[in-house]
Scaffold this motif. Sequence first.
Motif, PDB file in Angstrom:
ATOM      1  N   UNK A  91      65.078   6.691  29.272  1.00 28.10           N
ATOM      2  CA  UNK A  91      64.838   5.943  30.516  1.00 28.10           C
ATOM      3  C   UNK A  91      64.721   6.836  31.739  1.00 28.10           C
ATOM      4  N   UNK A  92      65.213   8.064  31.653  1.00 26.08           N
ATOM      5  CA  UNK A  92      65.168   8.955  32.809  1.00 26.08           C
ATOM      6  C   UNK A  92      63.867   9.753  32.892  1.00 26.08           C
ATOM      7  N   UNK A  93      62.994   9.621  31.908  1.00 24.88           N
ATOM      8  CA  UNK A  93      61.683  10.276  31.980  1.00 24.88           C
ATOM      9  C   UNK A  93      60.796   9.463  32.931  1.00 24.88           C
ATOM     10  N   UNK A  94      60.355  10.097  33.992  1.00 22.87           N
ATOM     11  CA  UNK A  94      59.551   9.407  35.002  1.00 22.87           C
ATOM     12  C   UNK A  94      58.089   9.337  34.564  1.00 22.87           C
ATOM     13  N   UNK A  95      57.449   8.214  34.831  1.00 23.95           N
ATOM     14  CA  UNK A  95      56.022   8.064  34.578  1.00 23.95           C
ATOM     15  C   UNK A  95      55.372   7.464  35.815  1.00 23.95           C
ATOM     16  N   UNK A  96      54.057   7.646  35.904  1.00 27.68           N
ATOM     17  CA  UNK A  96      53.291   7.087  36.999  1.00 27.68           C
ATOM     18  C   UNK A  96      51.947   6.638  36.437  1.00 27.68           C
ATOM     19  N   UNK A  97      51.369   5.589  36.994  1.00 26.81           N
ATOM     20  CA  UNK A  97      50.109   5.045  36.486  1.00 26.81           C
ATOM     21  C   UNK A  97      48.924   5.690  37.183  1.00 26.81           C
ATOM     22  N   UNK A  98      48.049   6.287  36.372  1.00 30.32           N
ATOM     23  CA  UNK A  98      46.822   6.905  36.869  1.00 30.32           C
ATOM     24  C   UNK A  98      45.637   6.015  36.560  1.00 30.32           C
ATOM     25  N   UNK A  99      44.650   6.055  37.458  1.00 25.78           N
ATOM     26  CA  UNK A  99      43.371   5.389  37.214  1.00 25.78           C
ATOM     27  C   UNK A  99      42.305   6.461  37.041  1.00 25.78           C
ATOM     28  N   UNK A 100      41.548   6.361  35.945  1.00 25.62           N
ATOM     29  CA  UNK A 100      40.544   7.357  35.624  1.00 25.62           C
ATOM     30  C   UNK A 100      39.162   6.888  36.065  1.00 25.62           C
TER      31      UNK A 100
END
Length: 427
Positions: A91-100
Motif C-alpha cells: 500500500x505504500x508504493x505510490x502510483x500516478x495515472x498517466x495519459x498517453x
Amino acid sequence: MPRSPRKVLKPTSDEPELLVVAGREISVTNPTKVLFPKPEYTKLDLVRYYLAVAEGALRGAGGRPNVLVRYPNGITGEFFYQKRAPESRPPWIEVVTLRFPSGRTAEEVVPRDAAALAWLANLACLELHPHPVRAEDMEHPDELRVDLDPVPGVKWPQVRAVAGVVQAVLSDFGLTGWPKTSGSRGMHILVRIERRWTFDDVRRAALALARDVERRAPALATSKWWKEERHGVFVDYNQNAKDRTVASAYSVRPTPEARVSAPLAWDEVASAEPDDFTLATMPQRFAKLGDRHEGIDQAAGSLDGLLELSARQERAGLGDAPWPPHFKKQRGEPPRVQPSRARAAKYPLIEIARAKRKQDALAGLKRWKARHPKAAKHLEPADVLVDSMRGRSSTWTRIRVNLQHVPPKLRPRQERRDPDEKTLASW
C-alpha cells in the motif's frame, strides 16, 4: 579511469531474504536467482546495488512516474516493458495515472525512497525509465534530454566529441548539461528546465538544439530521423516527445558485464569508458565521490533561447521533423515516409530479418552475408540498419541493409526474411 572491481557476496539459500529499508520490510524472493550469467550477479546483488546508490538513483528517477523494464529470468531470457503498476503491491508504493498520446491511461509507479527501489529490484526491474515530469505536474516537463546515439561502426571517442559540441550549444543558450553514459553505446545529457513549457515545446527546443549541433559538427553528428540518412552520432530529439523515456542515472543495463548508466562530471568525459561503470564498481565510486549530478535540481534553466533558435530555423525553411511512428500525424510534420521509398534509386533498401530476439535477427544477417559475399564486402557499417521496434509491452528487432554502396550489378533482390517471426502482434 581506474576500475575498482569487488567480489559480490552471494547468498547461500533460495529462501526469501528479509531486508528492512527506510523502516519498511522488503522480502527479496529467490535472492540467488542469477540475472547476469557471466559475473553471476543475483537478484539480491541487484537489490543491494540500488540501496548503495539510492540517493543518486532517486535524484534521477524519484518523484516521477516510471516504466518498469523487467528481466524475470535474467538478461538472457525474455524481458518486457510494464507501464502499469503491478496490482499486487504494498500500500505504500505510490502510483500516478498517466495519459498517453494513444488516449490510453495507466497507473505508473512513483518511487520516493530506497524501499521503493528495493521493491522494484525484487521484481527484476533492472532499468529505471522515468518520464521527464514530476508526479505533481505531468503536463510540464522539468527536463530536456539529449540522447546521443551512435550509428553502427561509430566509436566512443566520436560520442565524446559530440557531447562537447552539445555542451557548447547549451552554454551559448544559458543552459547547463549533466552528462552520463547510457550504459550501452551512447551518452545522455540531461538539462533541467523550468516547468513552464509543454511536451511539444520541449521537443521543438530539442530539435533546434540537435540541428545546431549538426550545423557546428556536420561530419560528426546528425539530426536526421531516418536511419538510412544518418551518419556519425544521431542527436535524438524525439526522446522528448510525450511518452518517451530513457534509462535514468544509475540504471543497470542488460549487458554481459552489468554496466550502469553513470553520471559524469564534464572533466571526466574525456577519459571515461562505458565499461568502467558496472553493478560491482559503481557503489565504490558513489561512496567515494558521491553523486556527480548532485546539483542538477538547482540548475533549472529557460528554453526561451532554444525556442527563438527554432523560430529562426523555421524562417530559414527548416520546419518540423518526423515524429515517432506511433504518434498521430502532427501539423506541419513532413511526409512520414522513408526516403528510400521516396527516392528508391538513391537508397535501395532490402529487409533481412524480423525476430523477437536481437541475436536471432543478427544470425539471419550473418547468413545473408554468407549467401551474398560480393555484396557484403561493399557494405559500410552505417548501411546495416538494426531497428529496435517497441510494442506495447515488448520489443523486437528488424534488420535492413542499404545497398547504396554496392555496385548495381551486385545488388541482391529482396528475399524472404530470415528469420521472419510474427512480431507485429505485439504492437
